[in-house]
Design an enzyme around this catalytic site. Structure first.
Site, PDB file in Angstrom:
ATOM      1  N   CYS A  71     -23.308 -80.201  14.864  1.00 27.91           N
ATOM      2  CA  CYS A  71     -24.242 -81.098  14.200  1.00 27.91           C
ATOM      3  C   CYS A  71     -25.005 -81.854  15.274  1.00 27.91           C
ATOM      4  O   CYS A  71     -24.584 -81.906  16.430  1.00 27.91           O
ATOM      5  CB  CYS A  71     -23.534 -82.051  13.253  1.00 27.91           C
ATOM      6  SG  CYS A  71     -22.196 -82.961  14.012  1.00 27.91           S
ATOM      7  N   GLU A 118     -27.236 -90.881   7.046  1.00 28.47           N
ATOM      8  CA  GLU A 118     -28.003 -89.708   7.435  1.00 28.47           C
ATOM      9  C   GLU A 118     -28.609 -88.970   6.247  1.00 28.47           C
ATOM     10  O   GLU A 118     -28.001 -88.877   5.178  1.00 28.47           O
ATOM     11  CB  GLU A 118     -27.124 -88.745   8.236  1.00 28.47           C
ATOM     12  CG  GLU A 118     -26.722 -89.323   9.560  1.00 28.47           C
ATOM     13  CD  GLU A 118     -26.038 -88.342  10.476  1.00 28.47           C
ATOM     14  OE1 GLU A 118     -26.105 -88.564  11.697  1.00 28.47           O
ATOM     15  OE2 GLU A 118     -25.418 -87.368  10.009  1.00 28.47           O
TER      16      GLU A 118
END
Length: 175
Positions: A71, A118
């Site tokens: 990620c 996020e």
């Protein structure tokens, strides 16, 4: 013509529709808990096992926890697709086709007084080569069966990153 330099310490701040609203230093965005763009990549082998990595113990949050293949945060001006390809190469030494699955928002407290907020773009792909890990990013890796992961995440959620625990069930439903 002068080539522009990308500031890799910056994250892209976004609104609830993923429209950019500005840029901020990555750790500061996490300290303030501001919504920013991210990507998460899930890789599988041909046997249907999931490639997981254990985050390096030197990471500024969630160190030593198991998580999806990789990620990151796209750089300013970088597409989520490009960021996903960049990151699997940087962390795992891999290159493979990726398919965007979905996006989702999440907000959660992390260690060290940080907040993860996020707008996460989720990608999946199939890896045929073995990883060559970047030890500054990845402590170790392994391929795991989905059934084993379901059991272990339920029994030991504290071993896994928050975002992995949130995304994992949705990816399972889509397989």
């Amino acid at each position: 013509m002068e080539k522009s330099i990308v500031d890799t310490s910056q994250v892209v701040l976004v609104d609830l529709n993923d429209r950019p609203t500005g840029y901020m230093e990555k750790q500061e965005a996490h300290r303030q808990g501001l919504l920013h763009r991210a990507i998460s990549v899930f890789l599988f082998n041909t046997e249907g096992q999931w490639l997981l990595q254990r985050r390096s113990f030197t990471k500024y949050h969630s160190a030593g926890l198991w998580s999806n293949a990789c990620c990151t945060h796209p750089y300013p001006g970088e597409s989520p697709e490009r960021a996903a390809q960049r990151r699997i190469k940087e962390e795992l030494g891999l290159s493979c086709p990726l398919e965007k699955q979905f996006c989702f928002l999440y907000k959660t407290a992390l260690d060290h007084g940080l907040t993860e907020y996020e707008y996460d773009h989720i990608f999946t792909g199939y890896a045929t080569d073995l990883p060559e890990i970047n030890l500054t990013e990845v402590q170790e890796w392994g391929y795991f069966s989905p059934a084993l992961l379901v059991q272990d995440v339920k029994a030991h959620p504290e071993y896994y990153t928050v975002w992995f625990r949130k995304i994992f069930p949705e990816i399972l439903k889509r397989q």
